[in-house]
Structure formats: structure tokens, C-alpha cells
Design a protein around this motif. Structure first.
Motif, short mmCIF file in Angstrom:
data_model
loop_
_atom_site.label_atom_id
_atom_site.label_comp_id
_atom_site.label_asym_id
_atom_site.label_seq_id
_atom_site.Cartn_x
_atom_site.Cartn_y
_atom_site.Cartn_z
N VAL A 1 26.71 -19.32 -6.27
CA VAL A 1 27.90 -19.39 -7.13
C VAL A 1 27.46 -19.73 -8.55
N LEU A 2 27.94 -18.95 -9.49
CA LEU A 2 27.71 -19.21 -10.90
C LEU A 2 28.82 -20.11 -11.39
N ILE B 1 23.64 -4.67 -3.33
CA ILE B 1 23.13 -5.83 -4.07
C ILE B 1 24.09 -6.14 -5.22
N THR B 2 24.41 -7.43 -5.38
CA THR B 2 25.36 -7.85 -6.41
C THR B 2 24.64 -8.51 -7.57
N VAL B 3 24.93 -8.02 -8.77
CA VAL B 3 24.32 -8.53 -10.01
C VAL B 3 25.45 -8.99 -10.93
N ALA B 4 25.21 -10.06 -11.66
CA ALA B 4 26.17 -10.52 -12.66
C ALA B 4 25.44 -10.71 -13.98
N ALA C 1 31.66 -16.72 -10.78
CA ALA C 1 31.42 -15.60 -9.87
C ALA C 1 30.66 -16.13 -8.66
N ALA C 2 30.77 -15.41 -7.53
CA ALA C 2 30.17 -15.90 -6.29
C ALA C 2 29.40 -14.79 -5.58
N ALA D 1 39.22 -19.23 -5.10
CA ALA D 1 38.44 -17.99 -4.96
C ALA D 1 38.16 -17.38 -6.33
N VAL D 2 36.96 -16.81 -6.47
CA VAL D 2 36.57 -16.13 -7.70
C VAL D 2 36.06 -14.75 -7.34
N VAL D 3 35.80 -13.94 -8.36
CA VAL D 3 35.28 -12.60 -8.13
C VAL D 3 33.95 -12.69 -7.38
N GLY D 4 33.82 -11.89 -6.33
CA GLY D 4 32.61 -11.89 -5.52
C GLY D 4 32.76 -12.64 -4.21
N ASP D 5 33.80 -13.46 -4.07
CA ASP D 5 34.02 -14.20 -2.84
C ASP D 5 34.39 -13.26 -1.70
N TRP D 6 33.92 -13.59 -0.49
CA TRP D 6 34.40 -12.96 0.73
C TRP D 6 35.45 -13.87 1.34
#
Length: 347
Positions: free
Chosen positions: A84-85, A193-196, A105-106, A60-65
Motif C-alpha cells: 500500500v502506498l 503486473i501493477t505499477v504506480a 493506492a494498493a 478502499a483505494v484504487v487497486g484494492d481487491w
């Protein structure tokens, strides 16, 4: 935060209904530290206790559900990612079983690719980052940071260079110091909305995070004068709530940008090359001067060279992975034969 504020929607609800197990609740990973993970949206509180990832969710990484067991504070499953980045693990080669992808990140909606104007646009790195961005499944945008450090003429040249390296991608110039251009990013930062951010150390990522969040949430550091490289001020990934309701994943700056199985990303980053290639005389044209090659005539030599270089890198990676797969299979077969021989009764 409530799950809807963290990006949960009806599609995630359907995915959860198919994957969930009794006793688990959905939660989103918001931070990863050496001691464990932090989550939000589970409607339960663990205080300062860190969450432990079970066997099926150790990647698991940051952003995962994920599916969280609230009784044991363990993540027991990870929901399929929408995007996924990831990049190639640094230092890996064909003889190293660490030859693999490293997820960063996901579940991103947009990916901002940063280029600092104090050192100028680096087309080679920008294109490489755009390949990774497109491959992630998120929508990329190019952000030219530190616009206050160049004059109007230099800014126009930088915009043109970035636009040439990123056809079909929005290019925005911003200054974290003056606030110039930040309003152009606001449409990407809608609630849920998720931005990286993706960029080298020293590109101004931490300062941009603070500017978009409207408060100090990330450390900032100076760039070394000796080599103009930034110090790593972000050392762990974290998901942050922005003042306009959007979500931002702040990731550590990376110096090396290794590609990982990014053929689709390459095709999208070089859509201009791919579209012209369809008119070449031969289907297997290598675009190196063959008779009837449309690409050589239509695409600038420097950009075409970048395309060839990245294509060759991905080809080498495929070859390395194939060799490793054969080696692993050979070792597996040998172990199976040895076990069978040990079990065979003596004659």
C-alpha cells in the motif's frame, strides 16, 4: 476485464477462500470518485452505476481487491493488502485527530518515482519519495522524465545524482515526447503486473501514462512559468490497462510528501548508511562525530544530513502519536468514569 488480467492469481484465490462470505464476488477497485467507486473483474455489469463501500470497506483505494455484493452493488469487505502506498495526511499535528495515514493506492508490484529533468533532480525530495516507496512494499525505480530538454552532459550528471540518492535502485531516463527510454520500462509492465507513479505535479506523470498506455487516457497540462510547478491534471486515482497487458495506477500529483511510520522504508532507502552503521563502535551511535563512528567517515555529509533529518522526523511523529494515544486513552477513561458515576445509585 477478466480477473486474471487485473492481477488475480492463485495466492489471491487462497486469500479469497479464507475471507469470502456467501453471495459475494471478488472485484478490483479501478477508480474512485466523489459519488462512489468503480470496479472490474466481477463478471457483472452495473452500467454507469457507481459502487458504494460498506462499513468494512470505506477505506478502499484504487487497486484494492474487495468482496462485492452483486445484488446491492455494495462492497462488503476488503482483502488484506500485499502493498500500500500511503503518506501522512497533510496539515495534521499532535493536537489534530486527523493525524493519520492517507492511503493512495494498493497492491502494487512496482512504484515509479518521477523526477523531471527540466528543473533538475531534487535529491531531498527523491530520497523522501524513495522512503515512502520502499515502505509501501513495492519495488521502486527512478524515472527521470523530460530527457529531451537537457543535453548529454546534463543527463549524465542527473543520472549520477539520482543514482547517488537511490543506491540499488534502477534509474531510467525517458522522454514522453520522443519516446526515448520508454523501452527500458517495458519489462516492468508485464501482463497482470501493477505499477504506480509517484511524483510532484509537473513531473510529467500524465504524459508518461499516455505514452505507456499507447493512447490518450490522462489529461496533460503546462507547468507555470512563475514557479515551475505543474497544475494538477490528474484529480482522481484510476487503474488503467496498458497495451502490453500491464496495469498502471495513475494517482494525483502531490506537492507535500509527508512520511508515515516508515522506519523500514528509511532503512531500505539508506541501505548504504545502515550497512556501515553496523561497524560503528557503539550500538546506539547517533553518527554525529562519536569516537569510532564509521558512518561519518564513509557517507557524504549531505546524504548523512538527509538521513538524520528524516530519522528525526519519524521520531517526532512517533512521539506525537504516543501523545495522542495517551490523550485519547485519558478521554476514554474519563468518559467511562462519568458513565459509571451516573449509573451509581444515590446514597
Amino acid at each position: 476485464m477478466q480477473r486474471r488480467e487485473l492481477g488475480w492469481d492463485d495466492t489471491w484465490e487462497e486469500t479469497w477462500a479464507d475471507a469470502c462470505r456467501p453471495g459475494l464476488v471478488p472485484a478490483r477497485v479501478t477508480r474512485i470518485d466523489k459519488g462512489g467507486l468503480s470496479v472490474d473483474g466481477a463478471d457483472v455489469s452495473f452500467g454507469r452505476q457507481l459502487i458504494v463501500a460498506g462499513k468494512k470497506a470505506r477505506d478502499a483505494v484504487v487497486g484494492d481487491w474487495c468482496g462485492l455484493d452483486p445484488d446491492t452493488a455494495r462492497i462488503e469487505l476488503r482483502l488484506p493488502r500485499r502493498s500500500v502506498l500511503e503518506r501522512r495526511s497533510p496539515g495534521a499535528d499532535r493536537d489534530d485527530l486527523a493525524l493519520s495515514a492517507k492511503a493512495v493506492a494498493a497492491n502494487l508490484d512496482h512504484l515509479l518515482v518521477l523526477q523531471p529533468l527540466d528543473v533538475g533532480v531534487n535529491p531531498a525530495r527523491l530520497v523522501r519519495e524513495l522512503v515512502i516507496a520502499w515502505e509501501s512494499g513495492a519495488q521502486p525505480a527512478v524515472v527521470l522524465t523530460k530527457s529531451d530538454q537537457v543535453d548529454a552532459s546534463a543527463l549524465a550528471e542527473a543520472r549520477a545524482a539520482a543514482g547517488a540518492a537511490a543506491p540499488g535502485v534502477d534509474v531510467v531516463a525517458v522522454s514522453n515526447l520522443t519516446g526515448h527510454g520508454l523501452h527500458e520500462l517495458r519489462p516492468l509492465l508485464r501482463p497482470g503486473i501493477t505499477v504506480a507513479l509517484l511524483g510532484a505535479s509537473g513531473a510529467g506523470k500524465s504524459s508518461l501514462v499516455n505514452a505507456l498506455a499507447g493512447r490518450r487516457v490522462a489529461l496533460t497540462g503546462n507547468v507555470r512559468e512563475s514557479d515551475l510547478r505543474g497544475r494538477h491534471t490528474t484529480v482522481t486515482g484510476q487503474l488503467l490497462a496498458l497495451r502490453d497487458g500491464g496495469l498502471l495506477i495513475d494517482t494525483p500529483g502531490i506537492r507535500g510528501v509527508g512520511l508515515w511510520r516508515a522506519w523500514d522504508g528509511l532503512a531500505m532507502a539508506f541501505s548504504d548508511v545502515e550497512s556501515v552503521a553496523d561497524t560503528c563502535r557503539f550500538e546506539d551511535c547517533a553518527h554525529t562525530g562519536e569516537a569510532g563512528c564509521s558512518v561519518v567517515d564513509a557517507i557524504e555529509a549531505d546524504r548523512l544530513e538527509l538521513y538524520r533529518s528524516l530519522s528525526a522526523e519519524l521520531t517526532r511523529l512517533d512521539e506525537q502519536l504516543e501523545i495522542r494515544t495517551r490523550d485519547v486513552q485519558r478521554e476514554t477513561n474519563q468518559r467511562s468514569r462519568r458513565k459509571a458515576q451516573r449509573r451509581r445509585p444515590p446514597t
